[in-house]
Design a protein around this motif. Structure first.
Motif, mmCIF file in Angstrom:
data_model
loop_
_atom_site.group_PDB
_atom_site.id
_atom_site.type_symbol
_atom_site.label_atom_id
_atom_site.label_comp_id
_atom_site.label_asym_id
_atom_site.label_seq_id
_atom_site.Cartn_x
_atom_site.Cartn_y
_atom_site.Cartn_z
ATOM 1 N N ARG A 177 0.835 -1.200 0.000
ATOM 2 C CA ARG A 177 0.000 0.000 0.000
ATOM 3 C C ARG A 177 0.875 1.258 0.000
ATOM 4 N NH1 ARG A 177 -2.400 -0.103 4.919
ATOM 5 N NH2 ARG A 177 -3.500 -1.999 4.357
ATOM 6 N N ARG A 180 2.110 1.797 -3.463
ATOM 7 C CA ARG A 180 1.113 2.410 -4.336
ATOM 8 C C ARG A 180 0.933 3.882 -3.993
ATOM 9 N NH1 ARG A 180 -4.122 0.340 -3.995
ATOM 10 N NH2 ARG A 180 -3.712 -0.675 -2.015
ATOM 11 N N GLU A 306 -6.613 -2.674 -11.614
ATOM 12 C CA GLU A 306 -6.245 -2.926 -10.229
ATOM 13 C C GLU A 306 -7.509 -3.127 -9.394
ATOM 14 O OE1 GLU A 306 -3.716 -0.273 -6.998
ATOM 15 O OE2 GLU A 306 -3.599 0.152 -9.114
ATOM 16 N N ARG A 307 -7.454 -4.062 -8.470
ATOM 17 C CA ARG A 307 -8.647 -4.309 -7.648
ATOM 18 C C ARG A 307 -8.763 -3.278 -6.547
ATOM 19 N NH1 ARG A 307 -9.756 -10.221 -5.486
ATOM 20 N NH2 ARG A 307 -11.204 -9.120 -4.156
ATOM 21 N N ARG A 308 -9.974 -2.800 -6.376
ATOM 22 C CA ARG A 308 -10.232 -1.831 -5.322
ATOM 23 C C ARG A 308 -10.187 -2.551 -3.977
ATOM 24 N NH1 ARG A 308 -13.862 3.043 -5.875
ATOM 25 N NH2 ARG A 308 -14.053 2.355 -8.015
ATOM 26 N N VAL A 309 -9.428 -2.032 -3.042
ATOM 27 C CA VAL A 309 -9.361 -2.638 -1.718
ATOM 28 C C VAL A 309 -10.416 -1.976 -0.842
ATOM 29 C CG1 VAL A 309 -7.895 -3.179 0.238
ATOM 30 C CG2 VAL A 309 -6.895 -2.939 -2.030
ATOM 31 N N ARG A 310 -11.497 -2.694 -0.574
ATOM 32 C CA ARG A 310 -12.571 -2.093 0.220
ATOM 33 C C ARG A 310 -12.231 -2.108 1.699
ATOM 34 N NH1 ARG A 310 -16.629 -0.834 -2.983
ATOM 35 N NH2 ARG A 310 -16.578 -1.819 -5.025
#
Ligand SMILES: Nc1ncnc2c1ncn2[C@@H]1O[C@H](COP(=O)(O)OP(=O)(O)OP(=O)(O)O)[C@@H](O)[C@H]1O
Ligand SMILES: [Mg+2]
Lengths: 356, 260
Positions: A177, A180, A306-310
């Protein structure tokens, strides 16, 4: 036919490994590593010289070092080789600078190194490269049989599974994270305590290790190490796989790699050749170049982004206020799961005063 | 040069001494001396191009000063890189908002809350259990903050999907995720709707009351008056006036230079 399919499966796996490595560096961390192929080549070279045996007076080829180590050690060494070169290059290329300068530096580095290795015969054997690298596990299965092909394909994909696990873990960790975050705004990440240069160097070296591993697997398979196969355009093909598949999405990258490396690079070899010799090859690269431009123009995040991190995945409960403006309810304000024991705003100046 | 005073007896947490910052040959900050005490809000006002943001960058570590010193609690931090300053409690916002666009609002806050621990490869891999505890604390804090600033419905939105004012809020919330000792704010209420801007003012006062030194660049004089204990006025890289809001507004230099 089975023999050929096994070949494709092996190459596909190796290309996927390489694409994941570059995706860590570029997708996750924003490092435009246009020298990527060099790190794969370094891993391959390391693995080759460590299994070719010591150079003797009668050796037809020259190389640095030389030893007879077991296959597994050779693979580990290929990772070390890629990582070591990445550490050296990263020490100056990961300094704070604009991404476009960084891209230029890395591309030029790739060109210089390729030129150097190709021209210098005393160290790297020039254009001839290295040959006669023995295939591993030859004592168990005949290395020229279809059975060996499939066994090797199984090994490659088993390693893919391990690498995917590691890469996904890293990407989803707080470290991933932070990477990113600095990719999106490096000054802000630094101002929040992230050591941006260290982060980039770390991901560069980890990517270098995986690149090296893919190179090691490739050289044991091809039994040769040839400078001609490590051109910068190979890096472009991997970039396009990522751009098409999904930047920072490792599953999407599998799809992208299949499209680019298999459909556009391998399949044309099966087609009847037409025109003059090399025309199909040249067209292949033109198509890859076009794909790059189309991807950047229309879908810079890739087909599978990219996958959204909920927040819920990070252990957060339901939002305290589902509807904005509604007064906070005491019951809902307690986060679920591991966070339950932590009193809200337990530390620091944020404490208390949720009543506004 | 105007001697800068801090409130009676309070020992300054931040001391800036004769700071000079240049871009190429241009002196954007030209010999600034100031200090801020813990618990104090110091406002910086001045015309566009006065050197306010550059001064903040030198204190935050984004720019290296050519001359002079920045001290935090007596320690010289002039040459420290920004992430090391952050570890000592220097936290800032940027004039152009600095959200992490492809991170969600929630993740933006987590990056801030975990800070250097979050960015540590060792802590993130080998120290997974301790990291889990830290994450739980940060998650709780982020949940509470997001609610306080009425962004619950956007917590899973990418920061790049937010409006300008919402981005500003995310940036401020990131600061609140940390435990600052020195908070540097570059026009922190620009673009924020009135009632949330009002809330931000309370937030800054509350943060200061908890013992944090706040340095705030602000063009809106109403905000300066409401929030700042003391004000300095900059022009052409230098401090031309200093004092309480009323004192500064009445000074001749300010009337001439700033208010026209
Ligand atoms: N990146 C840069 N390169 C060159 N000169 C710069 C740069 N940034 C600022 N300057 C110059 O430095 C001076 C001070 O700029 P600074 O951004 O600190 O002003 P400011 O007081 O924050 O203004 P504003 O109220 O408009 O934000 C200006 O003259 C500006 O032109
Ligand atoms: Mg400014």
């Amino acid at each position: 036919m089975s023999f050929y399919i096994a070949t494709v499966v092996v190459i596909f796996g190796i290309d996927v490994l390489a694409a994941w490595a570059l995706n860590l560096q570029y997708g996750l961390a924003g490092i435009p590593n246009f020298a990527f192929i060099v790190f794969q080549a370094a891993g391959a070279y390391t693995a080759a010289i460590l299994t070719l045996g010591p150079m003797t007076a009668s050796s037809a080829q020259t190389y640095i070092g030389g030893a007879h180590v077991p296959f597994v050690v050779g693979l580990i060494a290929s990772m070390a080789g890629g990582a070591a070169l990445a550490a050296v290059v990263g020490a100056f290329a990961m300094k704070r600078m604009r991404a476009d300068y960084q891209a230029a530096i890395l591309l030029i580095l790739a060109l210089i190194l390729n030129q150097f290795v190709t021209t210098d015969t005393s160290l790297f054997n020039g254009t001839s490269g290295l040959a006669n690298i023995t295939r591993p596990l030859g004592s168990l299965i005949n290395p020229n049989s279809t059975g060996w092909q499939w066994a090797y394909a199984g090994l490659v994909w088993a390693l893919c599974a391990v690498v995917l696990f590691v890469v996904q873990r890293l990407s989803r960790s707080s470290w991933g994270r932070a990477l990113r975050a600095q990719r999106d705004h490096d000054a802000a990440a630094a101002a929040l305590g992230c050591n941006v240069v260290a982060l980039k160097l770390q991901v560069f070296v980890i990517g270098g290790a995986i690149a090296g591993l893919s190179g090691g697997l490739l050289v044991f398979y091809l039994q040769a190490w040839n400078t001609g196969t490590w051109g910068y355009e190979e890096t472009l093909a991997i970039f396009v796989s990522i751009l098409i598949g999904g930047v920072a999405n490792n599953w999407g990258v599998i799809v992208g790699t299949f499209l680019v490396q298999i459909v556009f690079v391998e399949v044309p070899n099966l087609l009847p050749q037409f025109g003059y010799i090399g025309l199909v090859d040249a067209l292949e690269w033109i198509v890859i170049g076009l794909l790059w431009m189309i991807a950047i123009a229309f879908r810079p995040q890739g087909v599978i982004p990219e996958r959204r991190v909920r927040a819920a995945r990070l252990g957060a409960g339901a939002p305290i206020r589902a509807v904005p403006g509604e007064p906070p309810s005491r019951a809902a304000s307690r986060p679920v799961g591991s966070a339950q024991q932590v009193p809200l705003g337990a530390a620091g100046p944020v404490s208390g005063s949720s009543e506004q | 040069m105007i001697a800068v005073q801090t409130p009676q007896g309070a020992r300054p947490l931040v001391e800036v001494e004769d700071l000079v910052v240049t871009y190429g040959g241009v002196r954007a900050v030209d010999g600034v001396t100031l200090s801020v005490a813990a618990g104090e809000v110091l406002g910086i006002v001045g015309p566009n191009g006065a050197g306010k943001s550059t001064l903040l960058a030198a204190i935050g570590g984004q720019m290296r000063p050519e001359r002079g010193h920045v001290r935090l609690d007596g320690a010289d931090i002039t040459r420290l890189p920004p992430h090391r300053r952050a570890r000592r409690g220097v936290v800032r916002t940027f004039q152009d908002t600095s959200e992490f666009g492809r991170l969600t609002v929630f993740e933006n806050l987590l990056v801030a809350g975990l800070g250097e621990q979050g960015a540590s490869l060792v802590a993130a891999t080998l120290g997974a259990r301790a990291q889990g505890r830290r994450t739980a604390v940060a998650v709780a804090r982020a949940t509470e903050l997001i609610s306080r600033f009425e962004l619950d419905h956007l917590r899973d939105a990418y920061a790049m999907e937010l409006s300008g004012g919402q981005r500003r809020l995310v940036e401020v919330m990131r600061c609140l995720m940390r435990e600052p000792r020195l908070l540097l704010l570059d026009e922190p209420t620009v673009g924020v709707a009135p009632h949330l801007s009002e809330q931000l003012r309370h937030e800054y006062r509350r943060i200061a009351a908890s013992g944090v030194a706040v340095l705030m660049i602000e063009h809106v004089l109403e905000v300066v008056e409401a929030v700042c204990d003391r004000v300095i006025v900059m022009e052409n890289g230098a401090v031309i006036a200093e004092g309480s809001f009323d004192e500064v507004m009445q000074s001749k230099a300010v009337q001439d230079a700033y208010l026209g």
